[in-house]
Design an enzyme around this catalytic site. Sequence first.
Site: not given
Ligand code: PGA
Length: 253
Positions: A9-11, A93, A95, A165, A171, A211, A232-233
């Site tokens: 997930n590049w966001k 998600h 966020e 998640e 993050g 993470s 994500g990251g």
């Molecule tokens: P993260 O994000 O791996 O950076 O914690 C995961 C996500 O939000 O899908």
Amino acid sequence: MKEYIVAGNWKSNKSYLDAKGYVVKLNDYPPLDVKTILAVPAIYADTLFQLSKQKNVAIALQNASSYDDGAYTGEISAKMIASLAIPYCIVGHSERRKLLGETDEQIADKIDQLYLHKITPILCIGETMEERNTGETFNIIRRQLLKGVRSLISDSSFPIIIAYEPIWAIGTGITATEEQAGEVHEFIFQILSEVLGKEKAETIPLLYGGSCNEKNAEALFRQKHIWGGLIGGASLELDSFYNIMRIAAKCNA
Ligand code: PGA
């Protein structure tokens, strides 16, 4: 039978050039036997879809409208996504739930739109640290999950991928332990078995996100009801993402 999935997930990250460079470079890496999904910024999706030649890698979106085509300025409908032949889309998600106030009801409507156009949703669910500390984790998971699978209850032929998640792990560099993640995944499987039947529940991929990286992925992926990760990251840098793909391919073997 578990079939592992690694979803990146590049966001809202990467320039157009960086995004293209990543996919072109990935095309040259040795193909791996693991289903891989890259959820990219919508504005680059078609270009990346055209560029991507890597076996087992699919391009996905990170969000879809809860409405059909029409007077919804700025929204991207499921019909549009389907017209690009994009097969997956993240919904719900945390966020978006938090920053944009998305509700379980809107998320369920998005899922219905995706189903109308034969796109597989990747539904994200998870609790905050406060909810965990007050013993609310399972209630939150149950509520988000039941709303998210509402259409499957009447027609279990619809596909879905679920990503657990924990919000406190996203993050932050704090990953859920294998026990914490394993326990919630077991709970998700139990709820799905209750409402959809065990046979259907056994076909629904359950990903862990928060993470997750090349160091902790294997221990998490080895848990009974964890089928891979939503990353994500660690998906932003190709080599670390590829290493996670490699771990999942090893678990598949
Ligand atoms: P993260 O994000 O791996 O950076 O914690 C995961 C996500 O939000 O899908």
